[in-house]
Design a protein around this motif. Sequence first.
Motif, short mmCIF file in Angstrom:
data_model
loop_
_atom_site.label_atom_id
_atom_site.label_comp_id
_atom_site.label_asym_id
_atom_site.label_seq_id
_atom_site.Cartn_x
_atom_site.Cartn_y
_atom_site.Cartn_z
N LEU A 17 4.61 1.78 7.22
CA LEU A 17 3.34 2.38 6.69
C LEU A 17 3.13 3.87 7.35
CD1 LEU A 17 0.47 2.01 5.52
CD2 LEU A 17 -0.58 0.93 7.31
N VAL A 18 3.52 4.05 8.63
CA VAL A 18 3.47 5.27 9.17
C VAL A 18 4.44 5.99 8.44
CG1 VAL A 18 3.53 6.85 11.28
CG2 VAL A 18 2.34 4.50 11.12
N HIS A 19 5.58 5.53 8.12
CA HIS A 19 6.56 6.35 7.54
C HIS A 19 6.21 6.74 5.97
CE1 HIS A 19 10.55 6.80 5.69
NE2 HIS A 19 10.83 7.59 6.48
N ARG A 20 5.50 5.90 5.32
CA ARG A 20 4.84 6.41 4.04
C ARG A 20 4.10 7.34 4.07
NH1 ARG A 20 4.34 0.04 2.24
NH2 ARG A 20 6.50 -0.45 1.90
N MET A 21 3.11 7.26 5.09
CA MET A 21 2.18 8.31 5.29
C MET A 21 2.89 9.82 5.71
SD MET A 21 -0.64 6.38 7.70
CE MET A 21 -1.58 5.01 7.10
N LEU A 22 3.95 9.62 6.67
CA LEU A 22 4.61 11.04 6.93
C LEU A 22 5.15 11.66 5.76
CD1 LEU A 22 6.13 10.04 10.30
CD2 LEU A 22 4.07 11.45 9.80
N LYS A 23 5.73 10.85 4.91
CA LYS A 23 6.37 11.00 3.45
C LYS A 23 5.78 11.49 2.41
CE LYS A 23 10.67 10.87 5.42
NZ LYS A 23 11.40 12.05 5.58
N ALA A 24 4.47 11.32 2.75
CA ALA A 24 3.53 11.56 1.37
C ALA A 24 3.88 12.88 0.69
CB ALA A 24 2.15 11.32 1.64
N LYS A 25 3.96 13.26 -0.59
CA LYS A 25 4.00 14.59 -0.76
C LYS A 25 2.86 15.57 -0.89
CE LYS A 25 7.67 13.23 -4.24
NZ LYS A 25 8.63 13.96 -3.82
N VAL A 26 3.09 16.63 -0.61
CA VAL A 26 2.11 17.42 -0.53
C VAL A 26 1.69 18.35 -1.56
CG1 VAL A 26 1.29 19.71 0.96
CG2 VAL A 26 2.62 17.79 1.91
N VAL A 27 0.82 18.60 -2.18
CA VAL A 27 0.04 19.28 -3.56
C VAL A 27 -0.48 20.49 -2.90
CG1 VAL A 27 -1.03 19.21 -5.49
CG2 VAL A 27 -0.16 16.97 -4.64
N LEU A 28 0.28 21.45 -3.34
CA LEU A 28 0.13 23.18 -2.96
C LEU A 28 -1.31 23.40 -3.73
CD1 LEU A 28 3.40 24.64 -2.57
CD2 LEU A 28 1.85 23.64 -0.81
N PRO A 29 -1.84 24.60 -3.56
CA PRO A 29 -2.98 25.27 -4.23
C PRO A 29 -2.82 25.46 -5.70
CG PRO A 29 -3.03 25.99 -2.00
CD PRO A 29 -1.94 25.29 -2.26
N ASP A 30 -1.57 25.68 -6.00
CA ASP A 30 -0.95 25.98 -7.29
C ASP A 30 -0.62 24.70 -8.20
OD1 ASP A 30 1.30 25.52 -6.15
OD2 ASP A 30 2.32 27.13 -6.53
N GLY A 31 -0.90 23.69 -7.28
CA GLY A 31 -0.48 22.19 -8.14
C GLY A 31 0.89 21.91 -7.98
N PHE A 39 0.92 -1.23 -0.16
CA PHE A 39 0.02 0.02 -0.04
C PHE A 39 0.94 1.40 -0.24
CE2 PHE A 39 -2.07 3.47 2.23
CZ PHE A 39 -3.10 3.50 1.74
N ARG A 40 0.67 2.04 -0.84
CA ARG A 40 1.31 3.38 -0.95
C ARG A 40 0.17 4.47 -0.88
NH1 ARG A 40 4.59 0.04 -0.53
NH2 ARG A 40 6.46 -0.12 -1.63
N PRO A 41 0.46 5.34 0.29
CA PRO A 41 -0.47 6.53 0.03
C PRO A 41 -0.58 7.60 -0.96
CG PRO A 41 0.71 6.15 2.26
CD PRO A 41 1.45 5.21 1.35
N GLY A 42 -1.28 8.18 -1.17
CA GLY A 42 -1.40 9.18 -2.15
C GLY A 42 -0.77 10.62 -1.65
N ASP A 43 -0.88 11.47 -2.77
CA ASP A 43 -0.52 12.79 -2.24
C ASP A 43 -1.31 13.36 -1.31
OD1 ASP A 43 1.60 12.29 -3.80
OD2 ASP A 43 0.99 13.46 -5.41
N VAL A 54 -7.28 4.35 5.94
CA VAL A 54 -6.10 3.50 6.35
C VAL A 54 -5.70 3.85 7.73
CG1 VAL A 54 -3.84 2.86 5.92
CG2 VAL A 54 -5.53 2.48 4.17
N GLN A 55 -5.61 5.40 7.57
CA GLN A 55 -5.29 5.99 8.69
C GLN A 55 -6.05 5.72 9.94
OE1 GLN A 55 -3.94 10.16 8.78
NE2 GLN A 55 -3.03 10.10 6.87
N GLN A 56 -7.28 5.70 9.80
CA GLN A 56 -8.17 5.52 10.85
C GLN A 56 -8.21 3.98 11.25
OE1 GLN A 56 -10.40 7.60 12.52
NE2 GLN A 56 -11.20 5.87 13.71
N ALA A 57 -7.84 3.12 10.59
CA ALA A 57 -7.72 1.74 10.95
C ALA A 57 -6.41 1.71 11.67
CB ALA A 57 -7.50 0.79 9.74
#
Length: 459
Positions: A188-202, A78-82, A108-111
């Motif tokens: 799994l938690v590490h991947r959640m923390l490292k998920a990339k962030v998409v800013l409002p401008d993309g 499992f790979r979290p999305g942005d 997944v986070q809630q689980a």
Amino acid sequence: MAAASSGCQGGARSGRRGRRDRSPVERAASLPSLARALLHVARNKGAAGVDGQSTDEVVEHARTVLPVLRRELLRGSFRPGDVRRVWIPKPGGGQRGLGIPNVVDRVVQQAVLQILEPIFEPTFHPGSHGFRPRRGAHTAIAEAKEYVGNGLTTVVDIDLSKFFDRVNHQRLLNRLGQRVDDGRVLRLVHRMLKAKVVLPDGTRVSSDEGTPQGGPLSPLLSNIVLDELDWELDRRGLRFVRYADDCNIFVGSERAGLRVMDSTRKFIERRLRLKVNDEKSSVDRPDKLHFLGFRLVPGRDGEVQVHISARTRQRLDTRIRELTPRKWGRSLTTCFAAVSSYARGWTAYYSICTEEGAELFKRFDAHIRRRLRVIIIRQKGKRPRFLYRHLRRRDVSEGAAARAAYRRCGIWKRSNLPGLTRGYGNAWFDEHVTLLWPEWLRLNPPAPALDRQLLLFGS
């Protein structure tokens, strides 16, 4: 039959043992756990993430989504999305960044939360009140009130600067690893923390530190990080109340407060690798500080009064103006409903104000009534004669109605003339709109008077 019964009981016990022996990932990835997590996310609703998928869509396809999710979690694929970044205005000015994961990622986070919370919750310090079961702002204020009542009337108010953006990932994972021995959970938690962030401008931005606010798991992770601070303060023998990244430490003098502020700042910045917000942190009396919207006022008799803070007063005044604009273009019923809904929600939170503190609610109620009268004048009195006839129909005397309708003065001044206050008095508003003071009285009914003989008998 007895043997069969004992065999069934033994099988049930072994089944329960088997469920307990499963690894954290296996428990989190079970279909009942994922279904419960999805139900929780669906109840909270919330906006869609980067993929644009809504909670309703995920719920609609749950029969296919959850089994796939289960297999990916068990395989470790499992790979979290942005994470979608949105900015919301802060009450005190500025903006706060919220991270909105995809709905499936929130499930997944809630689980994971459902598995980790029972492990960590019993170990948290009693002085921590934020994001915890059966605790909250009201319990935090109750504990703070107790400390002030015991004579600790100097408060070290510590606010962490951009706490959720500065959490050190490695320190957090190390803290998790002390109690969770399943490497798949940590990855799994590490991947959640490292998920990339998409800013409002993309723009996609890497995440090297911090836990984005907006996901179900973030509050628990923040408490795990700051639990180290809680127990350090406890080790030093300090009395404190913490709610998320706001921490109030109660001491007996200003000199002690300055010393505690200095030593605590060093611990936070050197050990936790976080930053203290010097602008919002201070050493002061409890009646001067804003903590969760309240301020505590020590009384002469040892009782501590709970008042709303100056910042809360400003926010309330602003919100009243927004709800009762002079140029209200819809029906009065709609306006009354909006005011009532806000008053009920606001008072439910601030109902713990003591009677002395709640006296201020009467002034706000008078202000609300006057602003509503302004709207009534604009809607009922587009011509002076219209307003005169309207007030006469409301049993206002000829003289009072005429002065209210024909007097040459501003609409704000006219809203407080006898013609308006008699036509639309306090009793009329009590029947049509919910206001702060009556709602506070409803939530804080007076104790029933005891018969003197029973009181003497009880003593």
